[in-house]
Design a protein around this motif. Structure first.
Motif, PDB file in Angstrom:
ATOM      1  N   GLY A   1       0.820  -1.195   0.000  1.00 37.26           N
ATOM      2  CA  GLY A   1       0.000   0.000   0.000  1.00 37.26           C
ATOM      3  C   GLY A   1       0.853   1.244   0.000  1.00 37.26           C
ATOM      4  N   THR A   2       0.246   2.347   0.357  1.00 34.82           N
ATOM      5  CA  THR A   2       0.967   3.607   0.320  1.00 34.82           C
ATOM      6  C   THR A   2       1.061   4.278   1.665  1.00 34.82           C
ATOM      7  N   SER A   3       0.596   3.617   2.730  1.00 40.29           N
ATOM      8  CA  SER A   3       0.713   4.243   4.039  1.00 40.29           C
ATOM      9  C   SER A   3       0.727   3.171   5.108  1.00 40.29           C
ATOM     10  N   SER A   4       1.154   3.563   6.307  1.00 32.06           N
ATOM     11  CA  SER A   4       1.187   2.647   7.432  1.00 32.06           C
ATOM     12  C   SER A   4       0.056   2.985   8.388  1.00 32.06           C
ATOM     13  N   PHE A   5      -0.295   2.020   9.218  1.00 32.93           N
ATOM     14  CA  PHE A   5      -1.458   2.208  10.071  1.00 32.93           C
ATOM     15  C   PHE A   5      -1.153   1.928  11.533  1.00 32.93           C
ATOM     16  N   ALA A   6       0.097   2.085  11.937  1.00 36.92           N
ATOM     17  CA  ALA A   6       0.440   1.815  13.324  1.00 36.92           C
ATOM     18  C   ALA A   6      -0.214   2.834  14.242  1.00 36.92           C
ATOM     19  N   GLY A   7      -0.642   2.373  15.386  1.00 35.15           N
ATOM     20  CA  GLY A   7      -1.259   3.273  16.345  1.00 35.15           C
ATOM     21  C   GLY A   7      -0.219   4.021  17.157  1.00 35.15           C
ATOM     22  N   PRO A   8      -0.660   4.988  17.971  1.00 33.88           N
ATOM     23  CA  PRO A   8       0.273   5.795  18.745  1.00 33.88           C
ATOM     24  C   PRO A   8       0.931   4.999  19.860  1.00 33.88           C
ATOM     25  N   VAL A   9       2.157   5.371  20.170  1.00 34.64           N
ATOM     26  CA  VAL A   9       2.879   4.801  21.297  1.00 34.64           C
ATOM     27  C   VAL A   9       3.191   5.955  22.236  1.00 34.64           C
ATOM     28  N   HIS A  10       2.705   5.920  23.459  1.00 33.35           N
ATOM     29  CA  HIS A  10       2.803   7.075  24.349  1.00 33.35           C
ATOM     30  C   HIS A  10       4.112   7.056  25.116  1.00 33.35           C
ATOM     31  N   ASP A  11       4.746   8.198  25.172  1.00 34.43           N
ATOM     32  CA  ASP A  11       5.990   8.388  25.893  1.00 34.43           C
ATOM     33  C   ASP A  11       5.650   8.672  27.351  1.00 34.43           C
ATOM     34  N   PRO A  12       6.347   8.037  28.293  1.00 37.22           N
ATOM     35  CA  PRO A  12       6.020   8.284  29.701  1.00 37.22           C
ATOM     36  C   PRO A  12       6.417   9.676  30.167  1.00 37.22           C
ATOM     37  N   PHE A  13       7.251  10.381  29.414  1.00 37.34           N
ATOM     38  CA  PHE A  13       7.687  11.708  29.814  1.00 37.34           C
ATOM     39  C   PHE A  13       6.811  12.761  29.142  1.00 37.34           C
ATOM     40  N   ALA A  14       6.386  13.741  29.919  1.00 41.15           N
ATOM     41  CA  ALA A  14       5.520  14.794  29.389  1.00 41.15           C
ATOM     42  C   ALA A  14       6.309  15.680  28.437  1.00 41.15           C
ATOM     43  N   PRO A  15       5.773  15.966  27.233  1.00 39.79           N
ATOM     44  CA  PRO A  15       6.472  16.824  26.272  1.00 39.79           C
ATOM     45  C   PRO A  15       6.330  18.289  26.666  1.00 39.79           C
ATOM     46  N   PRO A  16       7.167  19.156  26.116  1.00 40.91           N
ATOM     47  CA  PRO A  16       7.022  20.595  26.359  1.00 40.91           C
ATOM     48  C   PRO A  16       5.666  21.076  25.851  1.00 40.91           C
ATOM     49  N   PRO A  17       5.165  22.189  26.367  1.00 42.41           N
ATOM     50  CA  PRO A  17       3.823  22.644  25.995  1.00 42.41           C
ATOM     51  C   PRO A  17       3.676  23.040  24.538  1.00 42.41           C
ATOM     52  N   CYS A  18       4.782  23.334  23.840  1.00 42.38           N
ATOM     53  CA  CYS A  18       4.664  23.728  22.439  1.00 42.38           C
ATOM     54  C   CYS A  18       4.863  22.556  21.485  1.00 42.38           C
ATOM     55  N   ALA A  19       5.025  21.348  22.008  1.00 43.29           N
ATOM     56  CA  ALA A  19       5.174  20.158  21.167  1.00 43.29           C
ATOM     57  C   ALA A  19       3.798  19.674  20.733  1.00 43.29           C
ATOM     58  N   LEU A  20       3.497  19.769  19.458  1.00 42.56           N
ATOM     59  CA  LEU A  20       2.187  19.359  18.954  1.00 42.56           C
ATOM     60  C   LEU A  20       2.004  17.852  19.106  1.00 42.56           C
ATOM     61  N   GLU A  21       0.758  17.438  19.341  1.00 46.22           N
ATOM     62  CA  GLU A  21       0.470  16.012  19.454  1.00 46.22           C
ATOM     63  C   GLU A  21       0.461  15.348  18.081  1.00 46.22           C
ATOM     64  N   ARG A  22       0.944  14.136  18.033  1.00 45.54           N
ATOM     65  CA  ARG A  22       0.903  13.358  16.795  1.00 45.54           C
ATOM     66  C   ARG A  22      -0.536  12.955  16.489  1.00 45.54           C
ATOM     67  N   THR A  23      -0.919  13.064  15.229  1.00 47.58           N
ATOM     68  CA  THR A  23      -2.268  12.723  14.792  1.00 47.58           C
ATOM     69  C   THR A  23      -2.217  11.534  13.838  1.00 47.58           C
ATOM     70  N   ASP A  24      -3.383  11.185  13.285  1.00 43.69           N
ATOM     71  CA  ASP A  24      -3.454  10.085  12.326  1.00 43.69           C
ATOM     72  C   ASP A  24      -3.019  10.495  10.919  1.00 43.69           C
ATOM     73  N   ALA A  25      -2.679  11.765  10.716  1.00 42.17           N
ATOM     74  CA  ALA A  25      -2.216  12.207   9.396  1.00 42.17           C
ATOM     75  C   ALA A  25      -0.950  11.452   9.007  1.00 42.17           C
ATOM     76  N   HIS A  26      -0.829  11.096   7.734  1.00 45.95           N
ATOM     77  CA  HIS A  26       0.339  10.357   7.259  1.00 45.95           C
ATOM     78  C   HIS A  26       1.596  11.198   7.468  1.00 45.95           C
ATOM     79  N   HIS A  27       2.591  10.629   8.154  1.00 47.58           N
ATOM     80  CA  HIS A  27       3.824  11.332   8.526  1.00 47.58           C
ATOM     81  C   HIS A  27       3.513  12.586   9.347  1.00 47.58           C
ATOM     82  N   SER A  28       2.620  12.459  10.301  1.00 45.70           N
ATOM     83  CA  SER A  28       2.247  13.602  11.140  1.00 45.70           C
ATOM     84  C   SER A  28       3.471  14.239  11.775  1.00 45.70           C
TER      85      SER A  28
END
Length: 423
Positions: free
Chosen positions: A36-63
């Motif tokens: 196919g042309t894209s992957s469908f892996a789900g999110p893997v959560h990091d135990p460390f909190a990101p900085p407030p300006c770090a955008l959350e990863r979405t389902d967009a291809h290569h988010s």
């Protein structure tokens, strides 16, 4: 990568029973319907909190969200092992030796990533410089930029079957299939990463994507670095016209090779380097609520030091929405940007909910009425986008604006930037 996709590094001892767990015939059957042309892996959560300006990863291809890492992709840190294999076809006799094709891409590609990552990534190439015969003529695979799934699957299936007896894919993180550039059915516009809708098990490892190379010799500059960027989960930044005709470089111009491998300033954006782990949170200034802040920014191409004057910030970020931010960095003729047109303070917008090739990054032009480097730049209107000393740029955002001013450049190369967030 997801759990179980790799169990060892190249050169490590293989556990009992490991090895070629899937023979070519099984691989052929598995590939028949999964390319196919894209992957469908789900999110893997990091135990460390990101900085407030770090955008959350979405389902967009290569988010471009970077609060978590998508383990379906190779993480570009320390040593990454790549294998390059060469495919010939019965309708053509190769005119170029594989060793020439290797030299066309390496060590140039590895050197690019060494500079971009500040030495944090060692991309190591492994190869056997000889041709492996494909079973079908080159024209039989319908190789083209917009490759239909059936022909693409047939090509990958046959390539894996032909090369598996000689290559232990369990040893490698990245796979490059390089087609004979002189074969009549090879389309030089078709070089791309082929993603599998479901991973394919070969030699005890799960393959999720393969880089298929159909470049003429000599190849386009930085083309393999661009495709390898996709293996590291970076998006295409170009704008593709609806009919395929017109200007492809209106989003980012020369800035970042994921926009154009021909760009004058191909070093990855600071946002990309932050996502890939080459810049840490300590190298990023997050701008909070309304008000004015000053930021001392070092040129992006200069490697951060552990301490001292060179250990400063490389990126300032103003989060302007749940999936949008304005990023500010300094670009000068350093490292991969040695040939840039005009340096200074570069401002761009990042969207984490926008898919690859749909405009996840937009460079904001500090000089909208001018252009530069005609004849060299891929998009002259953005070649002079950075702000120089004393210049400002105002960015409208929901509920207000972000005003950026380049105040000063020190002899050390450090820039002082003022950012005003207005509600």
């Amino acid at each position: 990568m997801p759990p179980g996709s790799r169990t060892r590094r190249a050169g490590a001892a293989r556990p009992p029973g490991a090895g070629r767990l899937r023979r070519p015939a099984s691989v052929c059957a598995a590939l028949a319907a999964v390319v196919g042309t894209s992957s469908f892996a789900g999110p893997v959560h990091d135990p460390f909190a990101p900085p407030p300006c770090a955008l959350e990863r979405t389902d967009a291809h290569h988010s471009l969200g970077l609060d978590t890492w998508n383990d379906a992709y190779v993480r570009p840190e320390r040593t990454v092992d790549a294998v390059m294999v060469f495919l010939s076809f019965p309708d053509a006799r190769p005119l170029t030796h594989p060793a020439q094709l290797v030299a066309d891409h390496f060590p140039g590609t590895a050197d690019f990533f060494t500079r971009a990552s500040y030495g944090r990534l060692d991309l190591r190439l492994h190869t056997r410089p000889r041709w492996t015969a494909m079973p079908q003529p080159s024209r039989a695979y319908g190789i083209a930029r917009d490759w239909d799934a059936e022909h693409r699957a047939a090509f990958v299936r046959d390539a894996l079957a032909a090369t598996d007896p000689e290559v232990d894919f369990a040893d490698y993180d990245v796979v490059y299939f390089v087609a004979d550039p002189d074969a009549p059915g090879v389309d030089s516009d078709a070089t791309k990463v082929v993603n599998f809708a479901e991973p394919v098990a070969v030699d005890g490892t799960e393959l999720r994507r393969i880089v298929t190379v159909f470049e003429r010799f000599p190849a386009d500059r930085n083309v393999l670095a661009h495709e390898t960027g996709h293996v590291f989960d970076l998006p295409d930044l170009y704008h593709r016209p609806r009919d395929g005709k017109g200007d492809w470089d209106t989003h980012v111009g020369d800035w970042d090779l994921m926009g154009s491998q021909f760009g004058l300033a191909p070093d990855p954006f600071g946002w990309h380097k932050w996502k890939l782990g080459w810049l840490g949170d300590r190298h990023v200034d997050c701008v909070g609520g309304p008000g004015t802040t000053l930021h001392a920014l070092q040129p992006l191409g200069r490697a951060p030091a552990e301490r001292g004057p060179g250990a400063g910030k490389r990126l300032a970020v103003v989060r302007t929405g749940p999936s949008e931010a304005v990023a500010v960095e300094v670009r000068e003729p350093v490292g991969n940007d040695a040939g840039l047109c005009r340096g200074g303070v570069l401002v761009y917008r990042v969207r984490s909910d926008t898919a690859s090739a749909a405009g996840p990054v937009e460079v904001l032009d500090g000089h909208p009425g001018t252009a530069a480097c005609h004849g060299r730049s891929v998009h002259p209107p953005l070649a002079d986008a950075p702000l120089r000393v004393g210049e400002s740029l105002s960015v409208p955002v929901d509920g207000g604006s972000v005003h950026i001013t380049a105040l000063d450049r020190a002899e050390s190369g450090e820039w002082t930037v003022r950012i005003t967030r207005r509600a």
